[in-house]
Motif scaffolding. Sequence first.
Motif, PDB file in Angstrom:
ATOM      1  N   GLY A 168       0.812  -1.209   0.000  1.00 26.27           N
ATOM      2  CA  GLY A 168       0.000   0.000   0.000  1.00 26.27           C
ATOM      3  C   GLY A 168       0.844   1.255   0.000  1.00 26.27           C
ATOM      4  O   GLY A 168       2.061   1.234  -0.214  1.00 26.27           O
ATOM      5  N   LEU A 169       0.178   2.355   0.270  1.00 24.28           N
ATOM      6  CA  LEU A 169       0.815   3.669   0.297  1.00 24.28           C
ATOM      7  C   LEU A 169      -0.181   4.613   0.937  1.00 24.28           C
ATOM      8  O   LEU A 169      -1.388   4.447   0.761  1.00 24.28           O
ATOM      9  N   ASP A 170       0.293   5.581   1.705  1.00 26.46           N
ATOM     10  CA  ASP A 170      -0.629   6.519   2.342  1.00 26.46           C
ATOM     11  C   ASP A 170      -0.156   7.944   2.115  1.00 26.46           C
ATOM     12  O   ASP A 170       0.791   8.423   2.743  1.00 26.46           O
ATOM     13  N   LEU A 171      -0.828   8.623   1.190  1.00 25.22           N
ATOM     14  CA  LEU A 171      -0.510  10.016   0.890  1.00 25.22           C
ATOM     15  C   LEU A 171      -1.249  10.988   1.801  1.00 25.22           C
ATOM     16  O   LEU A 171      -1.041  12.194   1.710  1.00 25.22           O
ATOM     17  N   SER A 172      -2.098  10.472   2.692  1.00 25.42           N
ATOM     18  CA  SER A 172      -2.897  11.357   3.545  1.00 25.42           C
ATOM     19  C   SER A 172      -2.219  11.664   4.878  1.00 25.42           C
ATOM     20  O   SER A 172      -2.767  12.427   5.679  1.00 25.42           O
ATOM     21  N   VAL A 173      -1.036  11.083   5.135  1.00 25.89           N
ATOM     22  CA  VAL A 173      -0.410  11.255   6.446  1.00 25.89           C
ATOM     23  C   VAL A 173      -0.099  12.717   6.745  1.00 25.89           C
ATOM     24  O   VAL A 173      -0.245  13.176   7.888  1.00 25.89           O
ATOM     25  N   GLY A 174       0.330  13.472   5.746  1.00 26.11           N
ATOM     26  CA  GLY A 174       0.633  14.882   5.971  1.00 26.11           C
ATOM     27  C   GLY A 174      -0.598  15.674   6.362  1.00 26.11           C
ATOM     28  O   GLY A 174      -0.547  16.525   7.259  1.00 26.11           O
ATOM     29  N   ALA A 175      -1.721  15.377   5.699  1.00 20.50           N
ATOM     30  CA  ALA A 175      -2.968  16.056   6.035  1.00 20.50           C
ATOM     31  C   ALA A 175      -3.419  15.690   7.441  1.00 20.50           C
ATOM     32  O   ALA A 175      -3.965  16.533   8.172  1.00 20.50           O
ATOM     33  N   VAL A 176      -3.196  14.436   7.859  1.00 17.32           N
ATOM     34  CA  VAL A 176      -3.551  14.023   9.218  1.00 17.32           C
ATOM     35  C   VAL A 176      -2.704  14.774  10.242  1.00 17.32           C
ATOM     36  O   VAL A 176      -3.201  15.181  11.298  1.00 17.32           O
ATOM     37  N   VAL A 177      -1.427  14.979   9.930  1.00 13.20           N
ATOM     38  CA  VAL A 177      -0.558  15.769  10.818  1.00 13.20           C
ATOM     39  C   VAL A 177      -1.122  17.176  10.997  1.00 13.20           C
ATOM     40  O   VAL A 177      -1.250  17.679  12.124  1.00 13.20           O
ATOM     41  N   SER A 178      -1.472  17.823   9.894  1.00 11.35           N
ATOM     42  CA  SER A 178      -2.026  19.184   9.958  1.00 11.35           C
ATOM     43  C   SER A 178      -3.347  19.205  10.713  1.00 11.35           C
ATOM     44  O   SER A 178      -3.593  20.101  11.537  1.00 11.35           O
ATOM     45  N   LEU A 179      -4.216  18.221  10.443  1.00 15.97           N
ATOM     46  CA  LEU A 179      -5.500  18.144  11.133  1.00 15.97           C
ATOM     47  C   LEU A 179      -5.295  17.988  12.633  1.00 15.97           C
ATOM     48  O   LEU A 179      -6.006  18.616  13.435  1.00 15.97           O
ATOM     49  N   THR A 180      -4.323  17.183  13.026  1.00 19.01           N
ATOM     50  CA  THR A 180      -4.061  16.973  14.447  1.00 19.01           C
ATOM     51  C   THR A 180      -3.669  18.273  15.137  1.00 19.01           C
ATOM     52  O   THR A 180      -4.177  18.583  16.223  1.00 19.01           O
ATOM     53  N   THR A 181      -2.782  19.040  14.512  1.00 14.91           N
ATOM     54  CA  THR A 181      -2.379  20.321  15.125  1.00 14.91           C
ATOM     55  C   THR A 181      -3.560  21.278  15.204  1.00 14.91           C
ATOM     56  O   THR A 181      -3.698  22.025  16.173  1.00 14.91           O
ATOM     57  N   ALA A 182      -4.428  21.241  14.173  1.00 12.25           N
ATOM     58  CA  ALA A 182      -5.588  22.129  14.175  1.00 12.25           C
ATOM     59  C   ALA A 182      -6.571  21.762  15.290  1.00 12.25           C
ATOM     60  O   ALA A 182      -7.132  22.640  15.963  1.00 12.25           O
ATOM     61  N   ILE A 183      -6.792  20.480  15.492  1.00 15.50           N
ATOM     62  CA  ILE A 183      -7.695  20.037  16.567  1.00 15.50           C
ATOM     63  C   ILE A 183      -7.126  20.386  17.933  1.00 15.50           C
ATOM     64  O   ILE A 183      -7.846  20.856  18.830  1.00 15.50           O
ATOM     65  N   GLY A 221      -8.442   2.338   4.588  1.00 14.21           N
ATOM     66  CA  GLY A 221      -8.392   0.888   4.558  1.00 14.21           C
ATOM     67  C   GLY A 221      -9.607   0.266   3.902  1.00 14.21           C
ATOM     68  O   GLY A 221      -9.482  -0.700   3.128  1.00 14.21           O
ATOM     69  N   ILE A 222     -10.782   0.806   4.180  1.00  9.90           N
ATOM     70  CA  ILE A 222     -12.012   0.283   3.576  1.00  9.90           C
ATOM     71  C   ILE A 222     -12.017   0.532   2.076  1.00  9.90           C
ATOM     72  O   ILE A 222     -12.411  -0.337   1.280  1.00  9.90           O
ATOM     73  N   ALA A 223     -11.561   1.720   1.666  1.00 12.54           N
ATOM     74  CA  ALA A 223     -11.517   2.036   0.235  1.00 12.54           C
ATOM     75  C   ALA A 223     -10.602   1.066  -0.511  1.00 12.54           C
ATOM     76  O   ALA A 223     -10.904   0.636  -1.631  1.00 12.54           O
ATOM     77  N   VAL A 224      -9.477   0.701   0.131  1.00  8.50           N
ATOM     78  CA  VAL A 224      -8.513  -0.191  -0.519  1.00  8.50           C
ATOM     79  C   VAL A 224      -8.977  -1.640  -0.491  1.00  8.50           C
ATOM     80  O   VAL A 224      -8.918  -2.347  -1.510  1.00  8.50           O
ATOM     81  N   HIS A 245     -11.798  -1.680  -3.426  1.00  6.22           N
ATOM     82  CA  HIS A 245     -10.744  -2.007  -4.390  1.00  6.22           C
ATOM     83  C   HIS A 245     -10.239  -0.774  -5.144  1.00  6.22           C
ATOM     84  O   HIS A 245      -9.947  -0.847  -6.345  1.00  6.22           O
ATOM     85  N   VAL A 246     -10.136   0.315  -4.416  1.00  8.80           N
ATOM     86  CA  VAL A 246      -9.555   1.537  -4.980  1.00  8.80           C
ATOM     87  C   VAL A 246      -8.044   1.453  -4.821  1.00  8.80           C
ATOM     88  O   VAL A 246      -7.543   1.012  -3.783  1.00  8.80           O
ATOM     89  N   SER A 251      -7.262  11.013  -2.389  1.00  7.85           N
ATOM     90  CA  SER A 251      -8.598  11.584  -2.187  1.00  7.85           C
ATOM     91  C   SER A 251      -8.804  11.978  -0.730  1.00  7.85           C
ATOM     92  O   SER A 251      -9.308  13.069  -0.434  1.00  7.85           O
ATOM     93  N   MET A 252      -8.405  11.095   0.187  1.00 12.94           N
ATOM     94  CA  MET A 252      -8.542  11.417   1.609  1.00 12.94           C
ATOM     95  C   MET A 252      -7.657  12.589   2.004  1.00 12.94           C
ATOM     96  O   MET A 252      -8.037  13.409   2.850  1.00 12.94           O
ATOM     97  N   MET A 253      -6.480  12.684   1.386  1.00  8.72           N
ATOM     98  CA  MET A 253      -5.614  13.823   1.661  1.00  8.72           C
ATOM     99  C   MET A 253      -6.325  15.134   1.336  1.00  8.72           C
ATOM    100  O   MET A 253      -6.302  16.090   2.126  1.00  8.72           O
ATOM    101  N   MET A 254      -6.993  15.178   0.198  1.00 10.25           N
ATOM    102  CA  MET A 254      -7.688  16.396  -0.215  1.00 10.25           C
ATOM    103  C   MET A 254      -8.883  16.679   0.703  1.00 10.25           C
ATOM    104  O   MET A 254      -9.135  17.831   1.077  1.00 10.25           O
ATOM    105  N   ILE A 255      -9.613  15.625   1.077  1.00  7.94           N
ATOM    106  CA  ILE A 255     -10.764  15.803   1.973  1.00  7.94           C
ATOM    107  C   ILE A 255     -10.319  16.304   3.336  1.00  7.94           C
ATOM    108  O   ILE A 255     -10.870  17.271   3.882  1.00  7.94           O
ATOM    109  N   VAL A 256      -9.309  15.670   3.896  1.00  8.95           N
ATOM    110  CA  VAL A 256      -8.822  16.042   5.233  1.00  8.95           C
ATOM    111  C   VAL A 256      -8.204  17.426   5.214  1.00  8.95           C
ATOM    112  O   VAL A 256      -8.416  18.228   6.137  1.00  8.95           O
ATOM    113  N   GLN A 257      -7.440  17.734   4.157  1.00 13.81           N
ATOM    114  CA  GLN A 257      -6.819  19.052   4.082  1.00 13.81           C
ATOM    115  C   GLN A 257      -7.873  20.143   3.974  1.00 13.81           C
ATOM    116  O   GLN A 257      -7.753  21.208   4.589  1.00 13.81           O
ATOM    117  N   GLY A 258      -8.940  19.864   3.206  1.00 15.48           N
ATOM    118  CA  GLY A 258     -10.024  20.834   3.104  1.00 15.48           C
ATOM    119  C   GLY A 258     -10.708  21.048   4.443  1.00 15.48           C
ATOM    120  O   GLY A 258     -10.992  22.185   4.837  1.00 15.48           O
TER     121      GLY A 258
END
Length: 315
Positions: free
Chosen positions: A71-86, A112-115, A119-120, A128-135
């Motif tokens: 796999g691969l997770d491009l959303s980790v950076g957005a999760v980092v930013s979201l965490t600081t914002a929360i 995980g469910i999407a993958v 089967h995405v 996609s999650m990166m863009m959603i979370v960043q928004g």
Amino acid sequence: MTATMRRLLTGQNSRQGLWLIPLLIGGIACILLALRSEEFLNAQNLLNLVAQAVPLLVIAIGQMLVILVRGLDLSVGAVVSLTTAILALDAPGYVVLPAAFLAAALVGAVNGIAVTRLHVHPIIATLSMMMIVQGGTMLLRPVAGGTIPAIVTDLVTGEVLGIYMPLVWAVLVLLLGWKLIHGSRFGLHLFAIGGGPEIARAFGIADRRNVLLAYIACSLFAALAGCFLAGRIASGDPNIGTPFALDSITAVALGGTQLAGGVGSLQGTVTGALIMALLANGMNLENLSAFIQTAVKGAILLVVVALQPRRFMGL
């Protein structure tokens, strides 16, 4: 002895991957930086180097979990930013800390469910999650600011028993990573799934469940890194996590973990993260612009991935 050294240098016949050569490269980089800049061995610079390496190290360990299962997770950076914002919502620590980790777990579960169920492709799902979370993060905190709970800043800054707190973080995270990857049935299953999902399934390994757990764990590691960064800057920042998506993948690949899955080691990921931190520190000492630094990191990722053996185009 010669055969053992050859296996270590080539990663042959080992699911640990090629990690000794990156370690040697890191040692050479330290020597070159010390010879080129008198500031490199300065105590304050070394402490800064450790503090800069910790968040990437934390995220890279989580990233490794999903890379092991192809796999691969491009959303980790957005999760980092979201965490600081929360954490910067001006609420008590006992409210925002659980909220941050719950939000991260939700992001990982959706990935995980999407993958596994929809089967995405991992790149598309996590992008996609990166863009959603960043928004969502930008809506929550459009600009940097806010107040971080004292419990978070206290856990990141200062010393405990005379030990620099980022060092404490590094040791604890390494112990956790070692337990997950090399000291648990979960880690063994990740290696098996990455080596061949069909074979792993034939041996009774729940591949979908373990892949889902890998994505959730990856997001939780990203949230942990977000807590560390929030404590260091003492505010929320909607853009602070942006570089970590590709940096974490580069660190994992640089440490010998195969993007095709099933091969890798914690020591390799640690080595890769340290090399990336050394590189960033050296370029800062040389006063190179952020644009050049980004280009160099991109080139490293391209070269490292190109050198990895693959039977077909893709991860």
